[in-house]
Structures are given as structure tokens and as C-alpha cells.
Design a protein around this motif. Structure first.
Motif, PDB file in Angstrom:
ATOM      1  N   GLU A 209       0.835  -1.209   0.000  1.00  0.00           N
ATOM      2  CA  GLU A 209       0.000   0.000   0.000  1.00  0.00           C
ATOM      3  C   GLU A 209       0.865   1.253   0.000  1.00  0.00           C
ATOM      4  O   GLU A 209       0.555   2.237  -0.691  1.00  0.00           O
ATOM      5  N   GLY A 210       1.955   1.244   0.763  1.00  0.00           N
ATOM      6  CA  GLY A 210       2.838   2.395   0.804  1.00  0.00           C
ATOM      7  C   GLY A 210       3.524   2.631  -0.525  1.00  0.00           C
ATOM      8  O   GLY A 210       3.711   3.779  -0.959  1.00  0.00           O
ATOM      9  N   THR A 211       3.897   1.549  -1.204  1.00  0.00           N
ATOM     10  CA  THR A 211       4.522   1.670  -2.517  1.00  0.00           C
ATOM     11  C   THR A 211       3.541   2.282  -3.512  1.00  0.00           C
ATOM     12  O   THR A 211       3.908   3.162  -4.305  1.00  0.00           O
ATOM     13  N   GLU A 212       2.305   1.835  -3.469  1.00  0.00           N
ATOM     14  CA  GLU A 212       1.269   2.438  -4.318  1.00  0.00           C
ATOM     15  C   GLU A 212       1.078   3.918  -3.988  1.00  0.00           C
ATOM     16  O   GLU A 212       0.894   4.752  -4.894  1.00  0.00           O
ATOM     17  N   GLY A 246       2.802  -4.803 -12.377  1.00  0.00           N
ATOM     18  CA  GLY A 246       2.016  -4.559 -13.579  1.00  0.00           C
ATOM     19  C   GLY A 246       0.609  -4.091 -13.298  1.00  0.00           C
ATOM     20  O   GLY A 246       0.059  -3.272 -14.053  1.00  0.00           O
ATOM     21  N   GLU A 247      -0.007  -4.590 -12.214  1.00  0.00           N
ATOM     22  CA  GLU A 247      -1.410  -4.300 -11.959  1.00  0.00           C
ATOM     23  C   GLU A 247      -1.628  -3.174 -10.957  1.00  0.00           C
ATOM     24  O   GLU A 247      -2.570  -2.392 -11.098  1.00  0.00           O
ATOM     25  N   ARG A 248      -0.754  -3.082  -9.923  1.00  0.00           N
ATOM     26  CA  ARG A 248      -0.983  -2.069  -8.891  1.00  0.00           C
ATOM     27  C   ARG A 248      -0.081  -0.847  -9.058  1.00  0.00           C
ATOM     28  O   ARG A 248      -0.344   0.197  -8.446  1.00  0.00           O
ATOM     29  N   LEU A 249       0.965  -0.958  -9.859  1.00  0.00           N
ATOM     30  CA  LEU A 249       1.812   0.192 -10.186  1.00  0.00           C
ATOM     31  C   LEU A 249       1.702   0.433 -11.684  1.00  0.00           C
ATOM     32  O   LEU A 249       0.687   0.899 -12.157  1.00  0.00           O
ATOM     33  N   SER A 250       2.746   0.092 -12.437  1.00  0.00           N
ATOM     34  CA  SER A 250       2.736   0.258 -13.888  1.00  0.00           C
ATOM     35  C   SER A 250       3.802  -0.639 -14.486  1.00  0.00           C
ATOM     36  O   SER A 250       4.874  -0.811 -13.882  1.00  0.00           O
ATOM     37  N   PRO A 251       3.573  -1.201 -15.679  1.00  0.00           N
ATOM     38  CA  PRO A 251       4.620  -1.997 -16.334  1.00  0.00           C
ATOM     39  C   PRO A 251       5.892  -1.203 -16.600  1.00  0.00           C
ATOM     40  O   PRO A 251       6.937  -1.778 -16.885  1.00  0.00           O
TER      41      PRO A 251
END
Length: 475
Positions: A209-212, A246-251
Motif C-alpha cells: 500500500e505504501g509503494t502504491e 504490472g497491476e498495482r503500479l505500472s509496467p
């Protein structure tokens, strides 16, 4: 063992005052409830007379010049020199910790502790032409007050701030970091909640969650995971990591699969086989990630950046050294103009170089690369009353000019920097100091760690596990 003293107490942020003089610390997801005279899990945040205090404000290992690649950051100013700052304590207690002697406060030696003010840290970076301060080593979460205050001063001086962390930190604390931190390099230990509880003594979801949170805030984010031999160096880990990114951040987020070396409580094993790392990288690329790298490895193309569109080489790397060869100044592929997702500095920050030493009377020390030890920390001190110049160069590769780079030291200054093997043929590094100055060389294993052992000490099994070796304290 260094004592944790009330005399070092500094008012702490993110405090909640409870009944009977108890305080709750909201720096990490632990939300430690601390009685008067007691410490939290990290051992460096405590309750003094009913108020939350930090016991490690300004207490640091030696400030050290390194390169940005030491922090698993490949897409921000490749090859840039950084000033690495580490402290004492941690919100986790990973069984394989490479910085256990400082992360676990009870093991710190007084000789490894230095004291800095925020102004001194920024001044060191400015005087040595360093454009990035990296908050690193044990983990900067527990140094929150000092990090925020110093990073703000650095920002005002035009210096970039990098936060290298396992990121076991509260959302409230992250909100205080976002305005002053430019780069977040997050070490995600595993994507398995059971693994997190057992091996790190923390839990997983707050890290994700913190990374997001910092990614959504628009900060530069890179993520890494340590592939521990026979524990997490498998296809399951690679797929889970690729799915999260890929799904919660970006590729587009650079992702690093990092080679493990035995350390701390986990020495009865071997380094991660490189073929397992290569397999993990292929899986992540196959799942759509655009920038996937290996860490703590040499002699592989899996540290090179190539255009995800046309395949042209953009950045070459060997160990902790990088050379930009195919990017425009605004981070596009020089060949096809596709966005390569880089942030670049407009000016280089290389040191002054000379072809020969200006005086023959300098004392010269050398260190030869051996086994998996391909980097060294060089600590130099100027005991004289005047500014002195020390020099260092690599040797052994006939294709590389053996020029000396110069480092100015103020009277009384102690300075520390890393030299890492930069070509397959290179044999080692030499350091030259004038009278009135001293130098010592300290083996570094993989990316930098603290503390280190001076070269010449009995290194035992240093090609597998670095010294000092972990010895549990008597209870």
C-alpha cells in the motif's frame, strides 16, 4: 556495544499520548504502545516522561559517497554519485539482514557511530559536488525526523533525495516524506504474507500500500526483491512480483531481482544461482514489465537497459558502474524516440581526473578484487591543518586509461567513498594520500552494507559471507 542514551533524545513526530503516561508511535504499522522508560520494537524510539522521543537523531554510520546503482535505481541519473546516509535501528528484523549490526540496535559498536547535523550532511554533499543524498543501509524509516528535516534542507540546495527502504511505514509518515523525497527505491522482501511474518517479523500489505501511495503521488519509484536461495528464488515469486508491479503500479516501473548472499542468521546456505535470477527476469518480461534487471550480479546483459520498442542499447552497466550510450537529454531512445522512462541530470558530476600523480611522495595503497568481493569502501582522513588532495584509480584493464581522480579534503575531514569493479578485466583499485592523511580500505559485499571490515583482517569465508559474522548476544 553502544549504549542508547536518554541524552541523545530528540522529540519524535507521529506521537499519540495515552493514559498513565503511555505513548503510541504511529511511525510504522506496528503502532507500538510504549510505557514510560521503555522502547518500541525498533529500539531507537522510546517513551521519556510520557513523551515519544527518537534516540538516533543525527546518529549515523560514516557518510559515504557511492553510485546511484547501489540503491537498485537504474532509471534516474545513471552513474550519478550519491551521498549515502545510514543510521541505527529498524522496524523489521529480517533473518538475512545485510546490515544487521546497525539495523538491530543492540549490536552497534560505538566506533561505527558518527554524529551529523542536517546542515553538515548537506554541506558534505555540496562540497564534494554530489547531487543526490540517499537515505539507506539499515532503513531510513526509524530516522524519520532527521530524514525529513535534512531532506528539506537538501531540496532547498537543489539536491535530490533518494529513499531506499523496506517501507514498513505508516501512511501518515509517507505523507510527510512525499514533499521532500524525489526517488523511492522499495525493497519488497516477498509477495507471500506467511514469508513476511516469519522471515522479516513484519507484514506485507502495508508495504504494498505504501509503494502504491508514493507511486500515485508521482514520485520516481523502483522496486526490488531479494531472491533468497531455495526460499524465494522461484517462479512463484517472480510471477507475484510482476503481477503486483504490472497491476498495482505500472509496467513501466523498473523492477530488480536481487541476488542473495548468506548473512546474519541465514549463513547455512549459498548465494542465489544466477540462472534462477535470469529465469525470474524472463518471466517478468513475459508478463509485460518493460524494465526488469538483476542486482548483485556481474557479467550479464541483464543489467543493461535496451529500448523496449526497438531494442537499441541505452545504458550499459557493469556492477555498480553505468554509462549512458543511447538516450536523449529528455530520456528518450536516441534511435526511435520512444520514451525510455528516465530522469537525467543536465550536467555530469564526474570528479577531476589527472593522468599522473602530481608528487611522487604520496603513500599508495591497493586492493585487488577477489571472488565475489568486487567493491571496496575507501575511508580517508586529513589530520593536517591545510586542504589536501587524495587520489584513486582503477588498474589492470589495458583498454582503460589509468587516470587518477582527485578528492579534496578539508583540514580535519574524514571522507568515505566506494570503488567498484568497472570492467571484466579490471584487477583492483589504488589510493594515494599525502603526508598528514591516512587511508583504510574496507571490503564491500554486493551493494554496500555497514559496518565493514578493514582489508587485511582475517576475512575467513569472505567470498561467501562478509564479516563481521553474527554472534548472538547473551541474554
Amino acid at each position: 556495544m553502544a549504549e542508547t542514551s536518554w541524552h541523545n533524545a530528540h522529540p519524535a513526530r507521529l506521537e499519540e499520548q495515552l493514559d498513565d503516561g503511555v505513548v503510541r508511535c504511529h511511525l510504522s504499522p506496528r503502532n507500538c504502545r510504549i510505557r514510560p522508560g521503555q522502547h518500541g520494537f525498533c529500539m531507537v524510539r522510546a517513551n521519556r516522561d510520557g513523551r515519544l522521543v527518537s534516540l538516533n537523531y543525527g546518529r549515523s554510520v560514516h557518510a559515504t559517497e557511492e553510485t546511484i546503482e547501489t540503491e537498485a535505481v537504474f532509471h534516474y541519473a545513471p552513474g550519478a554519485r550519491i551521498l549515502s546516509m545510514g543510521n541505527v535501528g529498524c522496524m523489521l528484523n529480517c533473518d538475512y539482514c545485510h546490515n544487521w549490526k546497525t539495523s538491530q540496535a543492540r549490536y552497534i559498536d560505538a566506533k561505527d557511530v558518527y554524529h551529523y547535523t542536517p546542515e553538515q550532511v548537506v554541506d558534505i554533499a555540496k562540497r564534494h559536488g554530489i547531487k543526490v543524498i540517499s537515505w539507506t543501509y539499515n532503513d531510513p524509516v526509524v530516522w524519520h525526523e532527521f530524514v525529513v528535516e535534512t531532506a528539506r534542507l537538501a531540496q532547498q540546495a537543489g539536491i535530490t533525495n533518494l529513499y531506499k527502504s523496506a517501507f514498513f511505514i505508516s501512511s501518515e509518515a509517507i505523507e510527510e516524506l512525499i514533499p521532500v523525497i524525489d526517488i523511492f527505491s522499495v525493497s519488497i522482501k516477498s509477495l507471500d504474507p506467511a514469508y513476511y511474518r516469519k522471515i522479516t517479523k513484519g507484514w506485507l500489505e502495508p508495504v504494498l500500500e505504501g509503494t502504491e501511495q508514493v507511486f500515485r503521488a508521482g514520485r520516481h519509484v523502483e522496486v526490488s526483491t531479494l531472491m533468497v536461495t531455495d526460499l524465494s528464488d522461484d517462479e512463484k515469486t517472480a510471477r507475484a512480483m510482476a503481477e503486483f508491479v504490472g497491476e498495482r503500479l505500472s509496467p513501466q516501473v523498473p523492477t530488480h531481482f536481487v541476488r542473495f548472499h548468506p548473512d546474519y542468521k541465514m549463513t547455512n546456505t549459498i548465494r542465489t544461482p544466477v540462472d534462477r535470477l535470469e529465469h525470474a527476469r524472463r518471466i517478468a518480461l513475459g508478463m509485460g514489465l518493460q524494465h526488469v534487471y538483476l542486482g548483485n550480479v556481474y557479467d550479464t546483459d541483464s543489467t543493461t537497459t535496451s529500448c523496449h520498442s526497438c531494442g537499441a542499447v541505452q545504458v550499459t552497466r557493469y556492477g555498480l558502474n553505468a554509462h549512458t550510450v543511447g538516450l536523449t537529454s529528455d530520456g528518450l531512445c536516441s534511435t526511435c524516440r520512444t520514451d525510455a522512462h528516465f530522469t537525467l541530470f543536465t550536467e555530469t558530476d564526474r570528479r577531476t581526473a589527472v593522468s599522473t600523480l602530481p608528487e611522487p611522495a604520496l603513500d599508495v595503497a591497493s586492493f585487488s578484487w577477489h571472488g565475489d568481493v568486487r567493491a571496496v569502501h575507501v575511508q580517508v582522513s586529513n589530520a593536517s591543518s591545510q586542504t589536501e588532495t587524495i587520489y584513486q584509480r582503477r588498474f589492470g584493464d589495458p583498454e582503460v586509461p589509468e587516470s587518477w581522480s582527485a578528492i579534496l579534503l578539508q583540514p580535519g575531514e574524514s571522507f568515505r567513498f566506494i570503488a567498484a569493479k568497472s570492467t571484466p578485466e579490471e584487477l583492483g583499485v589504488k589510493v594515494a594520500v599525502p603526508k598528514g592523511c591516512t587511508s583504510s580500505l574496507h571490503e564491500v559485499f554486493d551493494r554496500a552494507h555497514f559496518p565493514t571490515v578493514e582489508a587485511g583482517a582475517d576475512s575467513g569465508n569472505s567470498d561467501v559471507t562478509p564479516l563481521p559474522a553474527f554472534v548472538p548476544l547473551a541474554r
